[in-house]
Design an enzyme around this catalytic site. Structure first.
Site, PDB file in Angstrom:
ATOM      1  N   LYS A 193     -12.554  30.769   1.639  1.00 34.93           N
ATOM      2  CA  LYS A 193     -14.001  30.220   2.251  1.00 34.93           C
ATOM      3  C   LYS A 193     -14.663  29.849   1.127  1.00 34.93           C
ATOM      4  O   LYS A 193     -15.728  28.935   1.390  1.00 34.93           O
ATOM      5  CB  LYS A 193     -14.371  31.314   3.063  1.00 34.93           C
ATOM      6  CG  LYS A 193     -13.530  32.145   4.132  1.00 34.93           C
ATOM      7  CD  LYS A 193     -13.276  31.287   5.165  1.00 34.93           C
ATOM      8  CE  LYS A 193     -12.678  32.105   6.440  1.00 34.93           C
ATOM      9  NZ  LYS A 193     -11.404  32.653   6.389  1.00 34.93           N
TER      10      LYS A 193
HETATM   11  C1  LIG Z   1     -10.292  32.608   7.051  1.00 36.43           C
HETATM   12  C2  LIG Z   1      -9.099  33.220   6.690  1.00 36.43           C
HETATM   13  C3  LIG Z   1      -7.756  32.711   6.826  1.00 36.43           C
HETATM   14  C4  LIG Z   1      -7.785  31.749   8.187  1.00 36.43           C
HETATM   15  O1  LIG Z   1      -8.095  30.412   7.778  1.00 36.43           O
HETATM   16  P1  LIG Z   1      -8.572  29.559   9.103  1.00 36.43           P
HETATM   17  O2  LIG Z   1      -9.150  28.273   8.441  1.00 36.43           O
HETATM   18  O3  LIG Z   1      -9.571  30.414   9.926  1.00 36.43           O
HETATM   19  O4  LIG Z   1      -7.329  29.301  10.033  1.00 36.43           O
HETATM   20  C5  LIG Z   1      -6.450  33.078   6.334  1.00 36.43           C
HETATM   21  N1  LIG Z   1      -6.751  33.979   5.376  1.00 36.43           N
HETATM   22  C6  LIG Z   1      -7.695  34.118   4.510  1.00 36.43           C
HETATM   23  C7  LIG Z   1      -7.726  35.138   3.522  1.00 36.43           C
HETATM   24  C8  LIG Z   1      -9.070  34.107   5.290  1.00 36.43           C
HETATM   25  O5  LIG Z   1     -10.289  34.498   4.886  1.00 36.43           O
END
Ligand SMILES: *Cc1c(COP(=O)(O)O)cnc(C)c1O
Length: 474
Positions: free
Chosen positions: A105
């Protein structure tokens, strides 16, 4: 470049407007209008980011784009912000976790605040008050990303049950005058639904306006989250210089959608694989063509994917149907009313041309972690390990595979240790120290253990609008 709503009942807007408002007024998500031309290959990751911003945020001045990218990259611990590691024959892990909160993120959320701050200034929108619902990783990434960015504030809602202790501490200990976190009595879907309802609440919007503020979103419904993520798939294309497949641990479908956009922009990606946990709503959707959110919610050891309503699927529906807004609207209305919808045969066929899917139980997730460590000496966090497990079950294509490594193993040390030894202490920090000793690697994030706790509020779902108004001072 204009943006239109996936539901077709809102006016087209420019990029700054799309950034500031997150959700379109008809409840749809913004998507770029018209066909996408391939992006010419760039010399490096930084220039890919800058030229992608130039394409998708043309209203931003060139200097501001360069500065935003530089600020974002400066937050990464690795010189190569998103290193691609060859781990097993034909399998590369795209490490997206070298930013401030140790999850992917950060890639978008170290950039988005600068885009929003610019947009707010350019449009005299006042103070941007960002609301975020998090299953664990978005919240702290948003707080770290926005902390100290002028003209912005953040309030994060996280589920009281489900996040790891480290994820929780990253939020409740986060420094920065303009950021705050609040627990919500419920799971992630409750948090996301409450935040969505707050955006649709005219009384709250009016209070924000009267205060000279604008409510906005840092969730992956915001188009400004999507574009930075496209860049790392374009970077893979540059480094591999041949067609490849991707496997993406999936929750809200933002990351995988970014890969799909990268293909539309010229990255030679063959197969797109959704890797789900026991909340396998998207996995089942890919296989059957029926999206069915009427099912039990599971709290798993890959908490950032504990989701049943996956917002960005709506953008995929729009792409799959060639921009058929009436059809997308009908599906979304059905989902809201009945909790499910089914693709037309033509849309399902289009889906199956590019997408595959698989999932793992919590036990299988632990076995995949152990397998990667024992065979390749690679520590993959639980989300990433699901990608590995799912890949093993797919037919070979002859192309190399890139697995998106979405979080650092040090964010989930108890699960990691249990996977490798069969047991773990309840305390994340004790687990991290034991994992360090076992693997000979240096534990990270231990400083959180003694960080002072700034936020301890818990709110009921119904009290969310009041909590928002109080936090932002509306
Ligand atoms: C947010 C997240 C995901 C999922 O990603 P999306 O874009 O919501 O599909 C997978 N793994 C981790 C560690 C995350 O923080």
């Amino acid at each position: 470049m204009k943006y239109v709503s996936t539901r077709g009942q809102a006016p087209a807007v420019d990029s700054l407007q799309a950034l500031l408002h997150g959700l379109a007024p008809d409840g749809g998500l913004y998507v770029p209008q018209g066909a996408l031309e391939p992006l010419p290959p760039q010399a490096d990751y930084r220039s890919t980011m800058v030229s992608l911003l130039a394409r998708f945020f043309p209203e931003m001045e060139a200097k501001a784009r360069e500065a935003a990218v530089a600020s974002s990259l400066a937050r990464f611990r690795s010189a190569e912000a998103v290193p691609l590691k060859a781990v097993a024959p034909g399998v590369h892990f795209l490490e997206l976790f070298h930013g401030p909160t140790y999850a992917f993120k950060d890639v978008a959320l170290t950039l988005l605040p600068h885009l929003l701050s610019y947009a707010a200034q350019a449009r005299n929108a006042g103070e941007v008050c960002v609301l975020t619902a998090t299953s664990g990783d978005t919240g702290s990434a948003a707080m770290e990303g926005f902390a100290g960015v002028p003209g912005t504030r953040v309030l994060t809602f996280y589920p009281q049950v489900g996040t790891s202790e480290i994820q929780r501490r990253q939020m409740v200990c986060c420094q920065g005058e303009n950021v705050a976190a609040c627990a919500i009595a419920g799971n992630f879907d409750d948090a996301q639904a409450a935040v969505k309802a707050a955006f649709a609440d005219p009384a709250l919007a009016e209070r924000a306006r009267a205060h000279g503020s604008l409510l906005s979103s840092a969730n992956s419904i915001n188009i400004g989250r999507l574009f930075p993520q496209i860049c790392y798939y374009l970077e893979c294309a540059r480094k591999l210089a041949q067609p490849f497949d991707v496997v993406v641990p999936t929750g809200n479908f933002g990351n995988l959608l970014a890969a799909y956009f990268a293909k539309l922009l010229g990255a030679p990606i063959g197969r797109f694989t959704v890797a789900s946990n026991a909340n396998r709503v998207v996995c089942d959707f890919i296989q059957s063509g029926t999206y069915n959110a009427r099912r039990d919610f599971h709290v798993t050891n890959s908490p950032s994917m504990d989701i049943l309503v996956s917002s960005n699927v709506e953008r995929l529906l729009w792409l799959l149907t060639g921009g058929d807004c009436a059809q997308v609207r009908a599906w979304e209305e059905q989902l809201k009313a009945e909790g499910a919808f089914t693709l037309t045969p033509a849309a399902l066929e289009a889906l199956h041309r590019d997408f595959a899917s698989g999932w793992a139980t919590p036990e299988e997730t632990e076995r995949a972690i152990a397998d990667l460590w024992q065979r390749f000496g690679y520590l993959a966090d639980p989300h990433t390990a699901i990608g590995w497990k799912v890949l093993q079950e797919l037919p070979a294509t002859g192309r190399p595979t890139v697995i998106a490594a979405t979080a650092s193993p040090w964010k989930f040390p108890a699960t990691m240790l249990r996977a490798l030894t069969g047991s773990a202490p309840a305390d994340d920090f004790a687990a991290a120290r034991a994992l360090g000793e076992l693997t000979g690697q240096t534990p990270e994030l231990l400083a959180l253990e003694s960080a002072p706790i700034r936020f301890s509020q818990v709110t009921a779902k119904a009290a969310v609008p009041e909590t928002i108004a109080a936090s932002f001072g509306f």
